[in-house]
Design an enzyme around this catalytic site. Structure first.
Site, PDB file in Angstrom:
ATOM      1  N   ARG A  37     -14.087  39.079 -49.361  1.00 31.14           N
ATOM      2  CA  ARG A  37     -14.112  40.360 -48.456  1.00 31.14           C
ATOM      3  C   ARG A  37     -15.499  41.201 -47.879  1.00 31.14           C
ATOM      4  O   ARG A  37     -15.249  41.710 -46.789  1.00 31.14           O
ATOM      5  CB  ARG A  37     -12.373  39.797 -47.035  1.00 31.14           C
ATOM      6  CG  ARG A  37     -11.870  38.561 -47.528  1.00 31.14           C
ATOM      7  CD  ARG A  37     -10.707  38.177 -46.875  1.00 31.14           C
ATOM      8  NE  ARG A  37     -10.196  37.577 -47.104  1.00 31.14           N
ATOM      9  CZ  ARG A  37      -9.452  36.849 -48.601  1.00 31.14           C
ATOM     10  NH1 ARG A  37      -9.254  37.875 -48.937  1.00 31.14           N
ATOM     11  NH2 ARG A  37      -8.550  35.768 -47.675  1.00 31.14           N
ATOM     12  N   HIS A  69     -17.815  33.433 -58.913  1.00 31.94           N
ATOM     13  CA  HIS A  69     -18.160  32.839 -57.252  1.00 31.94           C
ATOM     14  C   HIS A  69     -18.783  33.581 -56.725  1.00 31.94           C
ATOM     15  O   HIS A  69     -17.752  34.847 -56.425  1.00 31.94           O
ATOM     16  CB  HIS A  69     -16.938  31.887 -56.775  1.00 31.94           C
ATOM     17  CG  HIS A  69     -17.952  31.066 -55.833  1.00 31.94           C
ATOM     18  ND1 HIS A  69     -18.349  31.604 -55.092  1.00 31.94           N
ATOM     19  CD2 HIS A  69     -17.648  29.517 -55.307  1.00 31.94           C
ATOM     20  CE1 HIS A  69     -18.915  30.101 -54.303  1.00 31.94           C
ATOM     21  NE2 HIS A  69     -18.708  29.436 -54.674  1.00 31.94           N
ATOM     22  N   TYR A  72     -18.047  35.077 -50.261  1.00 31.16           N
ATOM     23  CA  TYR A  72     -18.819  34.179 -49.113  1.00 31.16           C
ATOM     24  C   TYR A  72     -19.698  34.800 -47.581  1.00 31.16           C
ATOM     25  O   TYR A  72     -20.151  34.468 -46.746  1.00 31.16           O
ATOM     26  CB  TYR A  72     -17.795  33.649 -48.663  1.00 31.16           C
ATOM     27  CG  TYR A  72     -17.148  32.585 -49.079  1.00 31.16           C
ATOM     28  CD1 TYR A  72     -17.682  31.126 -49.961  1.00 31.16           C
ATOM     29  CD2 TYR A  72     -15.691  32.576 -49.677  1.00 31.16           C
ATOM     30  CE1 TYR A  72     -16.977  30.237 -51.239  1.00 31.16           C
ATOM     31  CE2 TYR A  72     -15.282  31.762 -50.724  1.00 31.16           C
ATOM     32  CZ  TYR A  72     -15.792  30.240 -50.710  1.00 31.16           C
ATOM     33  OH  TYR A  72     -14.658  29.742 -51.874  1.00 31.16           O
ATOM     34  N   HIS A 109     -24.037  29.716 -53.186  1.00 30.32           N
ATOM     35  CA  HIS A 109     -24.007  28.973 -51.511  1.00 30.32           C
ATOM     36  C   HIS A 109     -25.668  29.771 -50.679  1.00 30.32           C
ATOM     37  O   HIS A 109     -25.934  30.729 -51.169  1.00 30.32           O
ATOM     38  CB  HIS A 109     -22.932  28.845 -50.978  1.00 30.32           C
ATOM     39  CG  HIS A 109     -22.049  28.563 -50.925  1.00 30.32           C
ATOM     40  ND1 HIS A 109     -20.964  28.649 -50.124  1.00 30.32           N
ATOM     41  CD2 HIS A 109     -21.760  28.240 -52.541  1.00 30.32           C
ATOM     42  CE1 HIS A 109     -19.995  28.148 -50.961  1.00 30.32           C
ATOM     43  NE2 HIS A 109     -19.517  27.329 -51.739  1.00 30.32           N
ATOM     44  N   GLU A 145     -25.586  26.447 -55.736  1.00 34.62           N
ATOM     45  CA  GLU A 145     -24.573  25.130 -55.160  1.00 34.62           C
ATOM     46  C   GLU A 145     -24.869  24.661 -53.956  1.00 34.62           C
ATOM     47  O   GLU A 145     -25.432  24.676 -53.203  1.00 34.62           O
ATOM     48  CB  GLU A 145     -22.667  26.023 -55.128  1.00 34.62           C
ATOM     49  CG  GLU A 145     -21.576  24.670 -54.800  1.00 34.62           C
ATOM     50  CD  GLU A 145     -20.464  25.449 -54.872  1.00 34.62           C
ATOM     51  OE1 GLU A 145     -19.531  24.535 -53.972  1.00 34.62           O
ATOM     52  OE2 GLU A 145     -20.099  26.728 -54.428  1.00 34.62           O
ATOM     53  N   ASP A 179     -20.696  20.480 -55.995  1.00 35.75           N
ATOM     54  CA  ASP A 179     -19.051  20.269 -55.488  1.00 35.75           C
ATOM     55  C   ASP A 179     -19.307  19.267 -55.056  1.00 35.75           C
ATOM     56  O   ASP A 179     -20.203  18.133 -53.725  1.00 35.75           O
ATOM     57  CB  ASP A 179     -19.490  21.693 -54.784  1.00 35.75           C
ATOM     58  CG  ASP A 179     -17.837  21.398 -54.352  1.00 35.75           C
ATOM     59  OD1 ASP A 179     -17.398  20.281 -53.571  1.00 35.75           O
ATOM     60  OD2 ASP A 179     -17.629  22.131 -53.887  1.00 35.75           O
ATOM     61  N   HIS A 182     -19.059  18.248 -51.511  1.00 35.15           N
ATOM     62  CA  HIS A 182     -19.537  18.502 -50.899  1.00 35.15           C
ATOM     63  C   HIS A 182     -21.119  17.975 -50.664  1.00 35.15           C
ATOM     64  O   HIS A 182     -21.471  17.214 -49.347  1.00 35.15           O
ATOM     65  CB  HIS A 182     -20.132  20.476 -51.114  1.00 35.15           C
ATOM     66  CG  HIS A 182     -19.574  21.465 -50.972  1.00 35.15           C
ATOM     67  ND1 HIS A 182     -19.897  22.841 -51.284  1.00 35.15           N
ATOM     68  CD2 HIS A 182     -18.673  21.531 -50.473  1.00 35.15           C
ATOM     69  CE1 HIS A 182     -18.798  23.716 -51.776  1.00 35.15           C
ATOM     70  NE2 HIS A 182     -18.393  22.912 -50.622  1.00 35.15           N
ATOM     71  N   HIS A 216     -17.801  22.057 -59.155  1.00 36.41           N
ATOM     72  CA  HIS A 216     -16.749  21.299 -58.594  1.00 36.41           C
ATOM     73  C   HIS A 216     -16.235  20.536 -58.620  1.00 36.41           C
ATOM     74  O   HIS A 216     -16.432  19.698 -57.683  1.00 36.41           O
ATOM     75  CB  HIS A 216     -16.765  22.553 -57.032  1.00 36.41           C
ATOM     76  CG  HIS A 216     -17.316  24.122 -57.381  1.00 36.41           C
ATOM     77  ND1 HIS A 216     -17.631  23.988 -56.318  1.00 36.41           N
ATOM     78  CD2 HIS A 216     -17.398  24.391 -58.214  1.00 36.41           C
ATOM     79  CE1 HIS A 216     -17.901  26.235 -57.036  1.00 36.41           C
ATOM     80  NE2 HIS A 216     -17.726  25.631 -57.539  1.00 36.41           N
ATOM     81  N   ASP A 229     -16.708  20.542 -44.548  1.00 36.02           N
ATOM     82  CA  ASP A 229     -16.278  21.085 -45.887  1.00 36.02           C
ATOM     83  C   ASP A 229     -14.651  21.306 -45.389  1.00 36.02           C
ATOM     84  O   ASP A 229     -14.542  22.414 -45.151  1.00 36.02           O
ATOM     85  CB  ASP A 229     -17.189  22.163 -46.435  1.00 36.02           C
ATOM     86  CG  ASP A 229     -16.777  22.764 -47.779  1.00 36.02           C
ATOM     87  OD1 ASP A 229     -15.826  21.733 -48.851  1.00 36.02           O
ATOM     88  OD2 ASP A 229     -16.954  23.848 -48.889  1.00 36.02           O
ATOM     89  N   HIS A 231     -11.651  20.700 -48.538  1.00 34.26           N
ATOM     90  CA  HIS A 231     -11.374  20.160 -49.954  1.00 34.26           C
ATOM     91  C   HIS A 231     -10.320  19.474 -49.155  1.00 34.26           C
ATOM     92  O   HIS A 231      -9.192  19.472 -48.317  1.00 34.26           O
ATOM     93  CB  HIS A 231     -11.143  20.726 -50.480  1.00 34.26           C
ATOM     94  CG  HIS A 231     -12.850  21.177 -51.215  1.00 34.26           C
ATOM     95  ND1 HIS A 231     -12.399  22.255 -51.906  1.00 34.26           N
ATOM     96  CD2 HIS A 231     -13.471  21.835 -49.928  1.00 34.26           C
ATOM     97  CE1 HIS A 231     -14.056  22.914 -51.651  1.00 34.26           C
ATOM     98  NE2 HIS A 231     -14.299  21.984 -51.059  1.00 34.26           N
ATOM     99  N   GLU A 261     -10.779  24.029 -56.639  1.00 37.82           N
ATOM    100  CA  GLU A 261     -10.507  24.473 -55.727  1.00 37.82           C
ATOM    101  C   GLU A 261     -10.372  23.075 -54.791  1.00 37.82           C
ATOM    102  O   GLU A 261     -10.422  23.248 -53.862  1.00 37.82           O
ATOM    103  CB  GLU A 261     -12.049  24.378 -55.214  1.00 37.82           C
ATOM    104  CG  GLU A 261     -13.055  24.926 -55.981  1.00 37.82           C
ATOM    105  CD  GLU A 261     -14.507  25.266 -55.684  1.00 37.82           C
ATOM    106  OE1 GLU A 261     -15.124  26.909 -55.555  1.00 37.82           O
ATOM    107  OE2 GLU A 261     -15.300  24.758 -55.134  1.00 37.82           O
TER     108      GLU A 261
END
Length: 278
Positions: A37, A69, A72, A109, A145, A179, A182, A216, A229, A231, A261
């Site tokens: 973050r 990873h 984001y 990403h 990804e 993924d 995805h 993933h 998206d 999961h 994930e």
């Protein structure tokens, strides 16, 4: 050999991640190398780096079994030059942290054009930023990804990933992470066995399994082709256990991190055991 694990917590310091992976019976793991973050982070303390290396070795992990990873916040496709520069700087910071930890790849990403520029322009933005990062930080591979295609995100089709890869100056330092959630959200059928094999054959034709550096394993709450998206736990979504049994038996997926994930970390140990059971 299959390396199955999960994206584990690094709370308390990145050196905790190998311990958390070992605790759930993982043979691979993913982690954030800084607070995802935040845009930047101070350099890693030498003691943290040493503890990470020691815990990695104690768990029987090598760098090849770890798929960090990227945060984001990073959007290398951003059409705004200042925002893209901020993302690039943050990504370089994360790549340096990977290098400091002795890790050889980072999952990213591709980013979103935010519906403010063309796909071609956005692909160019990503490639230029990635080439800058690769030039600044040696020894770390960028693993792009695939995405669900939500909100103008690049990478929902293999052609877009291939177009980015073609523009990378150092082809030995680029790869792909697939993924499953995805893929399904982007419209690829993984449920029907023949259609699943067709999807994987298309990946081989356009990109190639030689560039597959991780995967993933996620079920999904979303109907195929909806580009959202969300999961789900393995076997409790629209993909179902047969898809994952098929994948863990596929020799083309040997020797890369296969990372859960799924949304309930208390279920990861059981999911890992069931995947290894075939």
């Amino acid at each position: 050999m299959k390396w199955i694990g999960a994206h584990v917590s690094a709370e308390g310091g990145v050196h905790q991640a190998p311990l958390n992976a070992s605790a759930i019976g993982a043979r691979a793991f993913a982690l954030f190398v800084k607070n995802q973050r935040q845009w930047q982070a101070k350099p890693l303390d030498p003691q943290i780096r040493e503890a990470f290396a020691a815990n990695l070795a104690a768990g029987g992990f090598t760098a090849a079994q770890v798929l960090p990873h990227a945060g984001y916040l990073i959007n290398l496709a951003n059409p705004d030059p200042e925002a893209r520069a901020r993302s690039t700087d943050s990504f370089v910071n994360e790549m340096r942290r990977c290098a400091d930890l002795g890790l050889d790849r980072i999952n990213l990403h591709p980013g979103s054009h935010l519906r403010q520029c063309s796909v071609g322009e956005a692909i160019g933005h990503v490639a230029r930023a990635a080439n800058q990062a690769l030039a600044e930080v040696p020894g770390v591979t960028i693993v792009f990804e695939n995405t669900a295609g939500q909100g103008g995100c690049l990478g929902a089709c293999f052609e877009e990933l291939a177009a980015i890869i073609e523009r990378i100056d150092d082809p030995a330092r680029v790869g792909v992470c697939l993924d499953t959630a995805h893929l399904y959200a982007a419209g690829f059928d993984l449920v029907d066995e023949e259609a699943c094999q067709a999807t994987l054959s298309r990946f081989e034709a356009l990109i190639g399994f030689r560039l597959l550096r991780g995967m993933h394993l996620n079920d999904t709450k979303i109907v195929r082709g909806k580009h959202v998206d969300r999961h789900a736990l393995l076997g409790e979504g629209n993909l179902g256990w047969p898809v994952f049994r098929r994948l863990v038996r596929d020799p083309r997926l040997d020797g890369i991190p296969l990372i859960l994930e799924t949304p309930d970390e208390t279920r990861w140990a059981g999911e890992i055991r069931r995947l290894y059971a075939g």
